[in-house]
Design a protein around this motif. Sequence first.
Motif, PDB file in Angstrom:
ATOM      1  N   ASN A 220       0.756  -1.167   0.043  1.00 40.94           N
ATOM      2  CA  ASN A 220      -0.016   0.113   0.082  1.00 40.94           C
ATOM      3  C   ASN A 220       0.842   1.213   0.087  1.00 40.94           C
ATOM      4  N   LYS A 221       1.978   1.179  -0.699  1.00 35.95           N
ATOM      5  CA  LYS A 221       2.952   2.294  -0.783  1.00 35.95           C
ATOM      6  C   LYS A 221       3.675   2.612  -2.015  1.00 35.95           C
ATOM      7  N   VAL A 222       3.991   3.501  -2.573  1.00 37.83           N
ATOM      8  CA  VAL A 222       4.723   3.445  -3.881  1.00 37.83           C
ATOM      9  C   VAL A 222       5.964   3.499  -3.474  1.00 37.83           C
ATOM     10  N   SER A 223       7.139   2.913  -4.599  1.00 35.89           N
ATOM     11  CA  SER A 223       8.313   2.937  -4.319  1.00 35.89           C
ATOM     12  C   SER A 223       9.237   3.657  -5.366  1.00 35.89           C
ATOM     13  N   GLY A 224       8.437   4.019  -6.297  1.00 32.88           N
ATOM     14  CA  GLY A 224       9.124   4.425  -7.641  1.00 32.88           C
ATOM     15  C   GLY A 224       8.661   4.273  -9.065  1.00 32.88           C
ATOM     16  N   VAL A 225       9.184   4.865  -9.874  1.00 34.52           N
ATOM     17  CA  VAL A 225       8.688   4.631 -11.275  1.00 34.52           C
ATOM     18  C   VAL A 225       9.665   4.082 -12.378  1.00 34.52           C
ATOM     19  N   ARG A 226       9.200   3.397 -13.571  1.00 33.88           N
ATOM     20  CA  ARG A 226       9.866   2.939 -14.825  1.00 33.88           C
ATOM     21  C   ARG A 226       9.580   3.969 -15.859  1.00 33.88           C
ATOM     22  N   THR A 227      10.676   4.238 -16.741  1.00 30.92           N
ATOM     23  CA  THR A 227      10.181   5.400 -17.808  1.00 30.92           C
ATOM     24  C   THR A 227      10.472   4.632 -19.179  1.00 30.92           C
ATOM     25  N   ARG A 228      10.114   5.165 -20.059  1.00 32.91           N
ATOM     26  CA  ARG A 228      10.152   4.648 -21.460  1.00 32.91           C
ATOM     27  C   ARG A 228      11.697   4.424 -21.841  1.00 32.91           C
ATOM     28  N   HIS A 229      12.452   5.546 -21.440  1.00 31.05           N
ATOM     29  CA  HIS A 229      13.938   5.208 -21.575  1.00 31.05           C
ATOM     30  C   HIS A 229      14.524   4.186 -20.936  1.00 31.05           C
TER      31      HIS A 229
END
Length: 361
Positions: free
Chosen positions: A132-141
């Motif tokens: 129930n907690k965000v940890s980050g993102v992945r991008t198109r690059h």
Amino acid sequence: MFRDKYQVIVIGGGHAGCEAALACSRIGVRTLMLNLSVDNTALMPCNPSIGGPAKGHLVREVSALGGEQARAADASTLMVRWLNTSKGAAVRALRAQCDPGLYGTYYRKLLTTQENLDVNQDEAIEIFASDNKVSGVRTRHGAEYEASAIILCGGVYLSGRVFVGEKSFKSGPMGQNNSEALAKSLANLGIQTGTMRTDTTPRLNIHTIDLSLARPQLSEQEPLCFDLWGERKLYTNSGYACYFSRTTEKTYEILANNIKRSPLVTGDVKSHGPRYCPSIEDKFLRFPDHITHPIVFEPVSLNTNEVYVQNFSTSLPYDVQVEMIKSLPGCERAKIIKPGYGIEYIYLLPDQLKHNLENNI
């Protein structure tokens, strides 16, 4: 794979994304803004104005809290007017016609020089979350960024689809890229979404319009500004004016003959549009006894020949748009620079928000 760690990631570089990124970084929080196009930071894809009823009050509230939108408006104002002057003081509001190029330049300069803020032209395609907690993102690059908080400012880009009559295609506003992958990631996280629609008007070449048949309106005859602590200026000598006109019986006839081709009627567009900014088709369908409607020719800039036709947004086919434009007074020889269109997109249902505006995952 490149990795970096931030305290906050802001996804989106529109009005909300700019304010969020600046607010976080200014209180000492290490912040990353991910923007599909840095060149389109604070893009004004629809009406190039700031303020008006409710929106004008919001701009002043953002100014009172230390935000930049009021200052960006003042730095790009071409003319400014008081609205609702015949009513009580509580509903009176400023509305400024702004040069969108100057408006975006103001924000880009601030964002790219702000301490604790990194701006990156990339697309967030996946949000990481667990327990129930965000940890980050992945991008198109292919980059991954860690963060303990993510602020979503997707605007009309999330699964955006443009409609011009029978034609439709995946797109953000004004031909920009949309964001499909992020919308899928949100769905995979269990976040519920709805669909909304907005429309915009054809842009015309000012040199192909006979503006002598319209009524000009200049800026107020008093110094004004949006920023609560700003320097008030007089804009009557700027050489800028808007021009009031009306649709015609011929416009009504064209609408009557072609309304069946509107995606609002065919069912291709199923979502609702804004209540207080209806398209010309919405007006025709809601108020069939109104034969004509007011419109305003609003030049976009002193440095271009582009004109926004206020109150004339449409998603009708392009050939119908050409016919309708030529039915307007002084527009018999008018040329369309950019067609009008409707854009449908997803938004996050607000009843998932906690009292602190965090989203339940």
